[in-house]
Enzyme design. Structure first.
Site, PDB file in Angstrom:
ATOM      1  N   CYS A   1     113.189  11.497   6.013  1.00 42.71           N
ATOM      2  CA  CYS A   1     112.526  10.342   5.411  1.00 42.71           C
ATOM      3  C   CYS A   1     112.757   9.101   6.263  1.00 42.71           C
ATOM      4  CB  CYS A   1     113.083  10.141   4.003  1.00 42.71           C
ATOM      5  SG  CYS A   1     112.292   8.788   3.174  1.00 42.71           S
TER       6      CYS A   1
ATOM      7  N   ASN B   1     106.279  22.649   7.732  1.00 42.66           N
ATOM      8  CA  ASN B   1     105.694  21.681   6.806  1.00 42.66           C
ATOM      9  C   ASN B   1     104.893  20.651   7.608  1.00 42.66           C
ATOM     10  OD1 ASN B   1     106.807  18.617   5.567  1.00 42.66           O
ATOM     11  ND2 ASN B   1     105.459  19.901   4.334  1.00 42.66           N
TER      12      ASN B   1
HETATM   13  C1  LIG Z   1     104.464  10.366  -2.039  1.00 45.39           C
HETATM   14  C2  LIG Z   1     105.341  11.121  -1.071  1.00 45.39           C
HETATM   15  C3  LIG Z   1     106.718  11.064  -1.218  1.00 45.39           C
HETATM   16  C4  LIG Z   1     107.561  11.771  -0.354  1.00 45.39           C
HETATM   17  N1  LIG Z   1     108.913  11.774  -0.588  1.00 45.39           N
HETATM   18  C5  LIG Z   1     109.719  12.597   0.149  1.00 45.39           C
HETATM   19  C6  LIG Z   1     111.082  12.776  -0.171  1.00 45.39           C
HETATM   20  O1  LIG Z   1     111.608  12.250  -1.166  1.00 45.39           O
HETATM   21  N2  LIG Z   1     111.833  13.592   0.620  1.00 45.39           N
HETATM   22  C7  LIG Z   1     111.287  14.229   1.713  1.00 45.39           C
HETATM   23  O2  LIG Z   1     111.997  14.969   2.405  1.00 45.39           O
HETATM   24  N3  LIG Z   1     109.994  14.077   2.030  1.00 45.39           N
HETATM   25  C8  LIG Z   1     109.205  13.303   1.275  1.00 45.39           C
HETATM   26  N4  LIG Z   1     107.859  13.217   1.543  1.00 45.39           N
HETATM   27  C9  LIG Z   1     107.315  14.008   2.665  1.00 45.39           C
HETATM   28  C10 LIG Z   1     106.861  15.390   2.182  1.00 45.39           C
HETATM   29  O3  LIG Z   1     107.944  16.128   1.668  1.00 45.39           O
HETATM   30  C11 LIG Z   1     106.227  16.165   3.346  1.00 45.39           C
HETATM   31  O4  LIG Z   1     107.199  16.361   4.347  1.00 45.39           O
HETATM   32  C12 LIG Z   1     105.032  15.429   3.956  1.00 45.39           C
HETATM   33  O5  LIG Z   1     104.178  14.906   2.952  1.00 45.39           O
HETATM   34  C13 LIG Z   1     104.235  16.345   4.887  1.00 45.39           C
HETATM   35  O6  LIG Z   1     103.751  17.477   4.193  1.00 45.39           O
HETATM   36  P1  LIG Z   1     102.199  17.549   3.668  1.00 45.39           P
HETATM   37  O7  LIG Z   1     101.339  17.226   4.857  1.00 45.39           O
HETATM   38  O8  LIG Z   1     102.033  18.945   3.181  1.00 45.39           O
HETATM   39  O9  LIG Z   1     102.062  16.506   2.600  1.00 45.39           O
HETATM   40  C14 LIG Z   1     107.011  12.515   0.704  1.00 45.39           C
HETATM   41  C15 LIG Z   1     105.616  12.575   0.841  1.00 45.39           C
HETATM   42  C16 LIG Z   1     104.781  11.896  -0.033  1.00 45.39           C
HETATM   43  C17 LIG Z   1     103.286  12.003   0.120  1.00 45.39           C
END
Ligand SMILES: Cc1cc2nc3c(=O)[nH]c(=O)nc-3n(C[C@H](O)[C@H](O)[C@H](O)COP(=O)(O)O)c2cc1C
Length: 332
Positions: free
Chosen positions: A99, A210
């Protein structure tokens, strides 16, 4: 729930997402998939230790297998938080090394820890010594001007030497200056081949990919190419029916249950009633359901009725029925 349950569930997981994957969201997702692993939002170790545990850590037994994601970089605090969470019954404790938000950087954890593999190793070692529950790590491929081809294998080697066997790799860098957390999920380019290379270098590790994965077909492609798991974030949240309703059959080889999004809404009603009866608000649950009918006739009406009405005093099951009629009438 055994240690193995989380490992086999990790073939497909729903990503930790702050403000999104709260307990209501996870309950909804669990109705749609019995098999996939569900992650909480990130909770910081100090919050676990000093905060309101029922609010931050409470979950429904139906959510298993469920993993708690922790944020932190103090081994002793993380160990204490791990013990608390393990005692509550979480199936896995995951450390956030991905993050990029300012708040997280100033507390010195999240993606900035990609530069501190030694410290991450100390953290996970302390966490593992605190409980028998499996400890995993979610990381990026690097930050800022790091060279991912060098940094990522070093990171995995160092942290796995401390005992972690399962990693989720968000296949893009985080840029710690100049990009918002949202931009950091889209702008740094994805590097899936690097994740495949890591599997070649570390065949004994359980590696999930991911970032940017939006369909089950794409997920299957990664699994068929040799990765151990796929984590889906935004697509699972925004279009849960297309990603999660067929996941058990397509990814886990389970018999088709033939559930529709309408069935899921109906199955949510008793849960919603319980929540309202204990002074909860309708909106707290239905905000996670807005995407259920995405792409179908009536989807807009469903969203509109819920968005306009669910925060109002007294909003309840009748509003959900009214929203559902927008979809079912269009289908008739
Ligand atoms: C609203 C939001 C909040 C997120 N909060 C976290 C979090 O608390 N911890 C984390 O490791 N990643 C967080 N992420 C990242 C996601 O876990 C993920 O790594 C990222 O969205 C990429 O994957 P995707 O393309 O499938 O969405 C967040 C993503 C979004 C959209």
């Amino acid at each position: 729930m055994s240690k193995n349950a989380a490992i086999s569930a990790a073939r497909l997981s729903v990503a930790p997402m702050m403000d999104w994957t709260d307990r209501h969201c996870r309950y909804l997702h669990r109705l749609m998939t019995r098999e996939a692993l569900l992650y909480t939002e990130m909770v910081t170790a100090p919050a676990v230790i000093h905060g309101d545990r029922a609010r931050l850590l409470g979950f429904n037994e139906a959510e298993h297998p469920v993993a708690l994601q922790l944020g932190g970089s103090d081994p002793a605090e993380l160990a204490q938080a791990t013990k608390i969470a393990a005692d509550l019954g979480y199936d896995e404790i995951n450390l956030n090394v991905g993050c990029p938000s300012d708040r997280v950087q100033s507390g010195f954890f999240g993606a900035v820890l990609m530069e501190r593999a030694e410290l991450v190793a100390d953290c996970v070692a302390a966490m593992m010594s605190a409980s028998p529950v499996e400890v995993t790590v979610k990381c990026r491929i690097g930050v800022d001007d790091q060279t991912p081809e060098e940094v990522l294998p070093e990171f995995l080697a160092r942290v796995s030497a401390a005992g972690v066997n399962r990693f989720t790799i968000h296949a893009r860098k985080a840029w710690l200056q100049g990009l918002s957390p949202k931009e950091n999920r889209d702008i740094p380019p994805l590097d899936y081949p690097l994740v495949h290379q890591m599997k070649e270098i570390f065949p004994h590790l359980h590696l999930s990919v991911n970032g940017g994965i939006t369909t089950l077909d794409q997920a299957k492609g990664f699994l068929e190419a040799g990765l151990d798991g796929v984590m889906i974030g935004r697509a699972a949240y925004h279009e849960p029916a297309s990603v999660l309703l067929r996941a058990d059959a397509e990814i886990f080889g389970q018999p088709e249950r033939g559930l529709s999004a309408e069935d899921i809404v109906r199955q949510m009603l008793p849960y919603i009633e319980d929540h309202l009866a204990s002074d909860g608000r309708l909106h707290q649950i239905t905000r996670h359901m807005l995407g259920l009918f995405t792409g179908r006739p009536g989807a807009r009406g469903w969203r509109r009725v819920l968005s306009e009405g669910a925060s109002k005093d007294g909003a309840g099951i009748a509003l959900v029925e009214q929203a559902l009629a927008q979809v079912t009438q269009r289908a008739a």
